[in-house]
Design a protein around this motif. Structure first.
Motif, mmCIF file in Angstrom:
data_model
loop_
_atom_site.group_PDB
_atom_site.id
_atom_site.type_symbol
_atom_site.label_atom_id
_atom_site.label_comp_id
_atom_site.label_asym_id
_atom_site.label_seq_id
_atom_site.Cartn_x
_atom_site.Cartn_y
_atom_site.Cartn_z
ATOM 1 N N GLU A 16 0.822 -1.213 0.000
ATOM 2 C CA GLU A 16 0.000 0.000 0.000
ATOM 3 C C GLU A 16 0.856 1.264 0.000
ATOM 4 O OE1 GLU A 16 -3.141 0.510 3.083
ATOM 5 O OE2 GLU A 16 -3.804 -1.423 2.247
ATOM 6 N N TYR A 20 0.733 3.873 -2.993
ATOM 7 C CA TYR A 20 0.299 5.242 -2.715
ATOM 8 C C TYR A 20 1.332 6.254 -3.209
ATOM 9 C CZ TYR A 20 -0.669 9.497 -0.106
ATOM 10 O OH TYR A 20 -0.892 10.813 0.233
ATOM 11 N N ASN A 21 2.576 6.033 -2.843
ATOM 12 C CA ASN A 21 3.615 7.013 -3.166
ATOM 13 C C ASN A 21 3.943 7.079 -4.648
ATOM 14 O OD1 ASN A 21 4.725 8.403 -0.650
ATOM 15 N ND2 ASN A 21 4.425 6.279 -0.026
ATOM 16 N N ARG A 24 1.061 8.743 -6.603
ATOM 17 C CA ARG A 24 1.129 10.191 -6.422
ATOM 18 C C ARG A 24 2.135 10.835 -7.370
ATOM 19 N NH1 ARG A 24 2.316 12.575 -0.591
ATOM 20 N NH2 ARG A 24 4.361 12.037 -1.416
#
Ligand code: CA
Length: 227
Positions: A16, A20-21, A24
């Motif tokens: 996760e 997520y990173n 982004r």
């Protein structure tokens, strides 16, 4: 970055965090919880880079890496291996199987993104080792003339030192184990043993004018030319 990245990782929170990173940053990220699922994903949809955890249930990361690097269809996909802190032997094995770089858990999102950018960049700037002039900061390596300059000072190297420097400087930022260096130099038709690499590095550094100015020691793993 708008690259397609496959993350093969069984720990959900790490998967996760990575997803997520990287999302982004604009990447398209897919996850696989097992090596088998990861390989299936690769054959259906080739990613630009693979983040590979070494400790996986079922087929481990080493086997996944071996298969990907042995298959001409997938060999060129960069692999960043992820390992627990202190598993230096695993890193060495992973790099020798053809992984391109590694990350040690726990890692910060900033380091993760920086490493991925670096690995993706390398793919597009692999330079030929023969007949070219490499410039790295104030270091100039002319492989045609067998000449090395630091700033404007000419440095006289032995053939082994020259090949070693050329090999490392051709791929700044890449970590190489001693065996990989031996193999790399061997491809230039020159024989050297793993045991003598450390001695050669000492001599090379002395001539280039300073410990760790150009060639960094990566403890427990090997050496790399500073990026
Ligand atoms: Ca794991």
């Amino acid at each position: 970055m708008n690259d397609h990245i496959l993350v093969i990782e069984d720990e959900e929170d790490i998967l996760e965090l990575i997803t997520y990173n990287l999302s982004r940053e604009g990447c398209r990220v897919n996850g696989a919880a097992t090596g088998e699922a990861g390989l299936a994903h690769v054959s259906a949809n080739k990613p630009d880079l693979i983040i590979l955890d070494l400790m996986l249930p079922g087929m481990d990361g080493f086997e996944v890496c071996r298969r990907l690097k042995n298959d001409p269809a997938t060999r060129a996909i960069p692999i960043l291996i992820v390992t627990a802190r202190g598993e230096e032997a695993d890193v060495v094995t992973g790099l020798e199987l053809g992984a391109d770089d590694y990350l040690t858990k726990p890692f910060s999102p900033r380091v993760l993104v920086a490493r991925i950018r670096a690995v993706l960049r390398r793919g597009s700037r692999d330079e030929a080792a023969d007949g070219t002039v490499l410039k790295r900061g104030d270091l100039t390596i002319d492989s045609g003339r067998h000449q090395v300059l630091v700033a404007d000072r000419e440095v006289t190297l032995t053939s082994t030192e020259f090949r070693l420097l050329l090999f490392l400087a051709s791929r700044p930022g890449w970590v190489f184990t001693r065996d990989q260096i031996v193999n790399g130099i061997h491809e230039m038709n020159f024989a050297v043993t793993a045991r003598s690499i450390d001695v050669q590095i000492v001599g090379l550094r002395k001539k280039l004018g300073g410990e760790n100015t150009y060639i960094e020691t990566v403890r427990g793993v090997g050496y790399r030319f500073r990026e």
